[in-house]
Design a protein around this motif. Sequence first.
Motif, short mmCIF file in Angstrom:
data_model
loop_
_atom_site.label_atom_id
_atom_site.label_comp_id
_atom_site.label_asym_id
_atom_site.label_seq_id
_atom_site.Cartn_x
_atom_site.Cartn_y
_atom_site.Cartn_z
N THR A 200 1.14 -1.03 -0.13
CA THR A 200 0.35 -0.07 -0.03
C THR A 200 1.07 0.76 0.22
O THR A 200 2.28 0.65 0.13
CB THR A 200 -0.78 0.02 0.54
N ARG A 201 0.05 2.21 0.00
CA ARG A 201 1.31 3.69 0.06
C ARG A 201 1.74 3.45 1.30
O ARG A 201 2.79 4.66 1.33
CB ARG A 201 0.36 4.70 -0.40
N TYR A 258 5.85 -0.46 7.72
CA TYR A 258 5.06 0.35 8.18
C TYR A 258 4.91 1.91 8.33
O TYR A 258 5.66 2.39 9.43
CB TYR A 258 3.71 -0.11 8.56
N TRP B 30 -1.34 -0.04 -8.60
CA TRP B 30 -2.05 -0.02 -7.52
C TRP B 30 -1.94 0.90 -6.73
O TRP B 30 -2.75 1.69 -5.75
CB TRP B 30 -2.97 -0.96 -7.03
N VAL B 31 -0.86 1.28 -6.43
CA VAL B 31 0.20 2.64 -5.60
C VAL B 31 0.57 3.09 -6.64
O VAL B 31 2.14 2.42 -7.09
CB VAL B 31 0.98 1.93 -4.32
N GLU B 35 2.37 8.02 -5.33
CA GLU B 35 1.86 7.87 -3.73
C GLU B 35 3.10 7.69 -3.04
O GLU B 35 2.36 6.91 -2.19
CB GLU B 35 0.06 6.83 -4.20
#
Lengths: 406, 80
Positions: A200-201, A258, B30-31, B35
């Motif tokens: 994820t970002r 993270y 998807w990123v 981002e």
Amino acid sequence: MQLEQGTGASRPARAVPDTVLTPFNRTLLALCVIVAPALAGVLPEDRADVMWHNYNGGDITVQGPSVLVQKRVGESFAFSAGYYEDMISSASIDVKLSASPYHETRKQQNVGVEYLHGKTTYAMGYIHSKEPDYIANTTFYSISQDMFGDLTTVTLGYRRAWDQIYRDVKQPDGEIINDPTFHERADHRGYTLSVSQILTRNLIADFNYELLTDQGYLANPYRKIRYLSPGQGQGFTLADQVYPNTRTSNAASIQLKYYLSWRAALSGQYRFFRDTWGIVAHTIEGNYTQAWRHWVFDGTLRWYRQTNADFYSDLFPYANYQNFMARDRELASFTDWTVGVGASYQFNVPGAPWISKSTANVRFDHLFIDYKDFRNALLANEYGPGNEPLYKLNANIFQIFVSIWF
Amino acid sequence: MSRTTSRRARAVAALALGAALAGCTAPQPWVKPYEREHFADPIMSFNRDPVSSVYLDHVLESREGARGATGAVGGGCGCN
């Protein structure tokens, strides 16, 4: 203490310290320095690090400098060079049992080159390590590829190492020389697969798998096994270790990191390890990093547990009990904990505009090892062989280093 | 062939075709690149200071039977 020689003569000798890695493991770690910055698609930054390290625990002190320099040349090449030194002063429990306290220095040099072409990075290098009784040479190669919109990076690596093993003995006049009757070799191969994945970002994952094989003389020529000999001396007798000539190990790890919104990072790692000697190990580690103004603070907690090797025993029932016999602590069953903290301060260097960034860094770690089947044989007279207290080790590890980017 | 069976056959064929076409399509990031600014922050590197992490691994591996696949080998972006 004396090291028993095959001739029957007893001469003082040194023992390999328990802080010293096998040469292959040393080179593995050195590879981290050289290859780790090999970001696929991105060459490492121009950077130099100068460190002083100090380890103190179990009546062993190991300290020395470490230097690493990385420099890009043009758009496609990056070179690296490193120097590392261990100055060892050892009177560990192993030394006291079967050899004599000693001082020695190990020096290691490494060079590497990376070539970037599109989204592919090729890396190769060479490492040389030398100490009075051990010489190791290693070459390594890797290829990294970015894919899937640069969310994924896959790296394949291979390394090959050749070691020459000697054993030091002290002459009657006090001079320490290589035992002319002892010269062994060991060869090593390593294969790695690494996958890094942006999930994820704020979250990234890193998977590593490593297959290592060794062939040749894999024992420590100074350390001894002990076996029961009632009525003689302390009730046990020392004898040479006998190791298998081959070893293959598999290790796999997964690490997640993270990003937290207050400019901090939280990471966790698990590693599983198994080898053909019967050792199974688990490692769990957590790290927290907090940036604050010019500072970055780190905290680490690490837990490790392993089972013993099939041919390990703290005390064998009698001489030549089985074909392979070892009493190296590294092959025993134990659990260890490491707690660490670090701080990094970014500062400007006046009058040096070519330095774009510089940091001063300190780090302290405490290591505690709780052995399950390795006893303090030095207390055999007091408790009787096999009934001595289990050995425990506490060690302090200190690092101070300066880094500059240019 | 009954009408029901024919519908099922077409549905299965459509699913198979869809799956095949999906398999031919490269996964979309998807990123997005814009981002990923957090991964440029040094605190997100798995190996921010190699000279330090390598030394610490050196100390630990010298006392443990396990070896290899340490996080220090990998970098923040899927390095070796």
